[in-house]
Design an enzyme around this catalytic site. Structure first.
Site, PDB file in Angstrom:
ATOM      1  N   LYS A  14       0.840  -1.212   0.000  1.00 17.85           N
ATOM      2  CA  LYS A  14       0.000   0.000   0.000  1.00 17.85           C
ATOM      3  C   LYS A  14       0.870   1.255   0.000  1.00 17.85           C
ATOM      4  O   LYS A  14       0.636   2.187  -0.777  1.00 17.85           O
ATOM      5  CB  LYS A  14      -0.914  -0.053   1.232  1.00 17.85           C
ATOM      6  CG  LYS A  14      -1.878   1.100   1.356  1.00 17.85           C
ATOM      7  CD  LYS A  14      -3.071   0.706   2.215  1.00 17.85           C
ATOM      8  CE  LYS A  14      -2.774   0.696   3.702  1.00 17.85           C
ATOM      9  NZ  LYS A  14      -2.674   2.050   4.286  1.00 17.85           N
ATOM     10  N   SER A  15       1.858   1.291   0.870  1.00 15.88           N
ATOM     11  CA  SER A  15       2.722   2.490   0.956  1.00 15.88           C
ATOM     12  C   SER A  15       3.415   2.752  -0.377  1.00 15.88           C
ATOM     13  O   SER A  15       3.487   3.888  -0.847  1.00 15.88           O
ATOM     14  CB  SER A  15       3.804   2.284   2.017  1.00 15.88           C
ATOM     15  OG  SER A  15       3.242   2.299   3.291  1.00 15.88           O
TER      16      SER A  15
ATOM     17  N   ARG B  94       3.048   5.971  -3.399  1.00 15.50           N
ATOM     18  CA  ARG B  94       4.221   6.717  -3.871  1.00 15.50           C
ATOM     19  C   ARG B  94       4.434   6.506  -5.367  1.00 15.50           C
ATOM     20  O   ARG B  94       4.810   7.431  -6.090  1.00 15.50           O
ATOM     21  CB  ARG B  94       5.454   6.278  -3.092  1.00 15.50           C
ATOM     22  CG  ARG B  94       5.411   6.780  -1.632  1.00 15.50           C
ATOM     23  CD  ARG B  94       6.222   5.895  -0.726  1.00 15.50           C
ATOM     24  NE  ARG B  94       6.388   6.446   0.611  1.00 15.50           N
ATOM     25  CZ  ARG B  94       5.502   6.308   1.611  1.00 15.50           C
ATOM     26  NH1 ARG B  94       4.354   5.656   1.406  1.00 15.50           N
ATOM     27  NH2 ARG B  94       5.730   6.841   2.802  1.00 15.50           N
TER      28      ARG B  94
ATOM     29  N   GLY C  97      -4.420   8.118   5.667  1.00 16.18           N
ATOM     30  CA  GLY C  97      -3.483   9.093   6.226  1.00 16.18           C
ATOM     31  C   GLY C  97      -2.328   9.339   5.279  1.00 16.18           C
ATOM     32  O   GLY C  97      -1.878  10.473   5.097  1.00 16.18           O
TER      33      GLY C  97
ATOM     34  N   GLN D  28       5.135   9.333   6.764  1.00 12.03           N
ATOM     35  CA  GLN D  28       4.180  10.240   6.115  1.00 12.03           C
ATOM     36  C   GLN D  28       4.666  11.680   6.212  1.00 12.03           C
ATOM     37  O   GLN D  28       4.589  12.439   5.243  1.00 12.03           O
ATOM     38  CB  GLN D  28       2.791  10.072   6.730  1.00 12.03           C
ATOM     39  CG  GLN D  28       2.218   8.693   6.443  1.00 12.03           C
ATOM     40  CD  GLN D  28       0.857   8.473   7.057  1.00 12.03           C
ATOM     41  OE1 GLN D  28       0.304   9.348   7.717  1.00 12.03           O
ATOM     42  NE2 GLN D  28       0.312   7.290   6.862  1.00 12.03           N
TER      43      GLN D  28
ATOM     44  N   ASP E  60       2.579  -0.931  11.844  1.00 10.03           N
ATOM     45  CA  ASP E  60       1.244  -1.350  11.401  1.00 10.03           C
ATOM     46  C   ASP E  60       0.905  -2.784  11.821  1.00 10.03           C
ATOM     47  O   ASP E  60      -0.219  -3.240  11.602  1.00 10.03           O
ATOM     48  CB  ASP E  60       1.130  -1.217   9.878  1.00 10.03           C
ATOM     49  CG  ASP E  60       1.090   0.240   9.459  1.00 10.03           C
ATOM     50  OD1 ASP E  60       0.817   1.109  10.314  1.00 10.03           O
ATOM     51  OD2 ASP E  60       1.342   0.519   8.269  1.00 10.03           O
TER      52      ASP E  60
ATOM     53  N   LYS F  10      -3.731   6.179  14.787  1.00  7.67           N
ATOM     54  CA  LYS F  10      -3.901   5.456  13.522  1.00  7.67           C
ATOM     55  C   LYS F  10      -5.382   5.477  13.128  1.00  7.67           C
ATOM     56  O   LYS F  10      -6.149   6.271  13.651  1.00  7.67           O
ATOM     57  CB  LYS F  10      -3.359   4.037  13.671  1.00  7.67           C
ATOM     58  CG  LYS F  10      -1.850   3.992  13.903  1.00  7.67           C
ATOM     59  CD  LYS F  10      -1.107   4.519  12.696  1.00  7.67           C
ATOM     60  CE  LYS F  10       0.380   4.589  12.944  1.00  7.67           C
ATOM     61  NZ  LYS F  10       1.089   5.303  11.892  1.00  7.67           N
TER      62      LYS F  10
ATOM     63  N   ARG G 201      -5.356   2.324  18.291  1.00  4.03           N
ATOM     64  CA  ARG G 201      -5.136   0.865  18.262  1.00  4.03           C
ATOM     65  C   ARG G 201      -4.745   0.290  19.622  1.00  4.03           C
ATOM     66  O   ARG G 201      -4.853  -0.919  19.827  1.00  4.03           O
ATOM     67  CB  ARG G 201      -4.104   0.497  17.186  1.00  4.03           C
ATOM     68  CG  ARG G 201      -4.705   0.623  15.798  1.00  4.03           C
ATOM     69  CD  ARG G 201      -3.750   0.225  14.692  1.00  4.03           C
ATOM     70  NE  ARG G 201      -4.452   0.308  13.408  1.00  4.03           N
ATOM     71  CZ  ARG G 201      -3.856   0.437  12.237  1.00  4.03           C
ATOM     72  NH1 ARG G 201      -2.538   0.490  12.171  1.00  4.03           N
ATOM     73  NH2 ARG G 201      -4.573   0.501  11.138  1.00  4.03           N
TER      74      ARG G 201
ATOM     75  N   ARG H 150      -7.054  -2.970   9.970  1.00  3.04           N
ATOM     76  CA  ARG H 150      -6.083  -3.886  10.592  1.00  3.04           C
ATOM     77  C   ARG H 150      -6.639  -4.509  11.871  1.00  3.04           C
ATOM     78  O   ARG H 150      -6.279  -5.627  12.228  1.00  3.04           O
ATOM     79  CB  ARG H 150      -4.754  -3.179  10.845  1.00  3.04           C
ATOM     80  CG  ARG H 150      -4.113  -2.696   9.554  1.00  3.04           C
ATOM     81  CD  ARG H 150      -2.635  -2.478   9.653  1.00  3.04           C
ATOM     82  NE  ARG H 150      -2.160  -1.615   8.577  1.00  3.04           N
ATOM     83  CZ  ARG H 150      -1.963  -2.000   7.324  1.00  3.04           C
ATOM     84  NH1 ARG H 150      -2.183  -3.251   6.963  1.00  3.04           N
ATOM     85  NH2 ARG H 150      -1.540  -1.144   6.406  1.00  3.04           N
TER      86      ARG H 150
HETATM   87  C1  S3P Z   1       2.867   4.960   6.150  1.00  5.55           C
HETATM   88  C2  S3P Z   1       3.520   5.347   7.279  1.00  5.55           C
HETATM   89  C3  S3P Z   1       3.106   4.951   8.636  1.00  5.55           C
HETATM   90  C4  S3P Z   1       2.154   3.761   8.593  1.00  5.55           C
HETATM   91  C5  S3P Z   1       1.085   3.939   7.563  1.00  5.55           C
HETATM   92  C6  S3P Z   1       1.709   4.057   6.186  1.00  5.55           C
HETATM   93  C7  S3P Z   1       3.346   5.448   4.836  1.00  5.55           C
HETATM   94  O1  S3P Z   1       2.430   6.034   9.234  1.00  5.55           O
HETATM   95  O2  S3P Z   1       1.586   3.561   9.864  1.00  5.55           O
HETATM   96  O3  S3P Z   1       0.194   2.842   7.560  1.00  5.55           O
HETATM   97  O4  S3P Z   1       2.955   4.889   3.800  1.00  5.55           O
HETATM   98  O5  S3P Z   1       4.137   6.401   4.825  1.00  5.55           O
HETATM   99  P1  S3P Z   1       3.228   7.210  10.011  1.00  5.55           P
HETATM  100  O6  S3P Z   1       4.034   7.954   9.021  1.00  5.55           O
HETATM  101  O7  S3P Z   1       2.158   8.043  10.633  1.00  5.55           O
HETATM  102  O8  S3P Z   1       4.080   6.492  11.014  1.00  5.55           O
END
Ligand code: S3P
Length: 440
Positions: free
Chosen positions: A22-23, A27, A94, A169, A318, A345, A349, A397
């Site tokens: 997903k991350s 990007r 987020g 993030q 996560d 989150k 959580r 999750r």
């Molecule tokens: C993510 C960063 C993390 C993670 C989120 C995805 C990202 O959050 O918990 O699920 O893709 O950059 P944080 O940057 O708030 O730690």
């Protein structure tokens, strides 16, 4: 409202793949949209979060053709985004809203970003404040602390910033802003968070360097970057995590998960599970789009409790919901500290996992920055929770973790409000069923 019924008593067996990371998908969509030319993003994550980022880029003037197998992104070049004629809705994501805020702060047009009820409760000041230091004009509820965020694009200036939180993030939002800022931006964070943005920048040859713990980014490169025809997204370790824990805690299991990303900034779960006594093998290691990948084989094993301190939090962040499930059936006590980020989150959580696991018969205590889980232990209770139901609290999750917990319960469990699973792992229930019904 969807629900998931889990019937315990069957081992997990067989070979599966999981959705793309997903991350990395977020990007990849952003960077291919800014590239010159057309890219195909294969094995992308089709979760709602990433589809919302795709729609956001479409509304910013980028043509993206979508099929189940791939996204074809017709990049507009570095300065090619255009003003959307409506709100940009990031849904539950987020990553989506924070990265896009950074990207849009340095454009020459106006955007309003928003999301669902959970997103509108989550802290945005962590990106808005440093972006304002770069000269960004961003308004939002509670002085910019909460979405919706109205971003009036402007000429940004580079800055030196030490983030108080280890957050990919925040780091990525600022790197995207730095790309459009005048001058050299220097960024650091208290601990290394996931580095997918840095890797993709490097993959495309962008002017980003690391000196010790500081990232140094030259803004406004004179030439942009050319699309790479195909970008394959590794499988998501955070999705694989549910089957890694499931196969470990259900006796008789043996599962192979193919093509999973094993970037060291993400593999805290593997380290913790190994310390707990899990049987996990990484096979066929290789590299895809600048990211390390492997096939992961997991066989069931008895677990013991461990202590997880602040050093391991970013690379495990996560996976705590599902790790709590592992801890709940382990022998002895698991203590998690330094994990206060879990409170901001998709749900809080720490609170939601404590409530839900307790209702499944686990002994679990909340702390301001973590949890203490007293495992039922395989000797006494045969590693079983007592069942019977759970609530997702709208958090994907938490929903999937409760489903895995249900696999070790003494009766059938029903997990309520599971539509949220769509945000990251469409088809989770089918994959789980596939493993539970595989015959050898
Ligand atoms: C993510 C960063 C993390 C993670 C989120 C995805 C990202 O959050 O918990 O699920 O893709 O950059 P944080 O940057 O708030 O730690």
């Amino acid at each position: 409202m969807a629900s998931l019924t889990i019937t315990p008593g069957y081992p997990l067996r067989g070979t599966i793949s999981v959705p793309g990371d997903k991350s990395i998908t977020h990007r990849a969509i952003i960077l291919t949209a800014l590239a010159e030319g057309t890219s195909r993003i294969t094995r992308y994550c089709r979760g709602e979060d990433c589809l919302n980022t795709m729609r956001a880029l479409q509304s910013l003037g980028v043509k993206i053709d979508e099929s189940a197998e791939e996204l074809q992104v017709h990049g507009q070049g570095l300065w090619g985004l255009t003003e959307p004629d409506r709100l940009v809705d990031c849904g539950n994501s987020g990553t989506g809203i924070r990265l896009l805020t950074g990207l849009l702060a340095g454009q020459d047009f106006f955007t309003v970003l928003t999301g669902d009820a959970s997103i509108r409760r989550r802290p945005m000041g962590r990106v808005v404040k440093p972006l304002r230091e770069m000269g960004a004009t961003i308004a939002g509820r509670k002085g910019g602390e909460l979405a919706p965020l109205a971003v009036t694009g402007t000429t940004l200036r580079a800055m030196t910033y030490a983030s108080p939180v280890a957050s990919a993030q925040i780091k990525s939002a600022l790197l995207l802003a730095a790309l459009f800022a005048k001058g050299t931006t220097r960024l650091s964070e208290p601990r290394l968070s996931r580095d997918h943005t840095e890797r993709l920048f490097k993959f495309y040859g962008l002017p980003l360097k690391r000196e010790g713990t500081t990232l140094i980014m030259e803004g406004r490169p004179s030439v942009g970057w050319t699309a790479v025809p195909e970008l394959t997204v590794p499988g998501d370790l955070s999705a694989a995590a549910f089957f890694i824990v499931g196969a470990t805690i259900v006796p008789g299991s043996d599962v192979m998960i193919t093509g999973v990303g094993i970037n060291p900034t993400r593999t805290g779960l593997l380290e913790v599970m190994n310390r707990m006594g899990a049987d996990i093998q990484l096979l066929n290691k290789r590299e895809e789009a600048g990211e390390p990948v492997a096939d992961i084989r997991v066989k069931s094993a008895p677990l013991r409790g461990v202590t997880i301190g602040p050093d391991l939090i970013p690379q495990t962040i996560d996976e705590f919901p599902v790790l709590c499930v592992a801890a709940a059936v382990a022998e002895g006590e698991t203590v998690i500290t330094g994990a206060e980020e879990l409170r901001v989150k998709e749900s809080d959580r720490i609170a939601t996992m404590a409530t839900e696991l307790r209702s499944m018969g686990a002994q679990i205590t909340e702390r301001p920055d973590g949890l203490v889980v007293q495992g039922v232990g395989h000797e006494k209770e045969n590693g079983r929770l007592t069942a019977t139901g759970g609530q997702s609290h709208g958090d994907h999750r938490v929903a999937m973790s409760m489903a895995i917990g249900g696999l070790t319960a003494s009766t059938v469990s029903v997990i309520h409000d599971t539509d949220c699973i769509e945000t990251s792992f469409p088809g989770f229930n089918h994959k789980l069923l596939e493993l539970l019904t595989e015959r050898h």
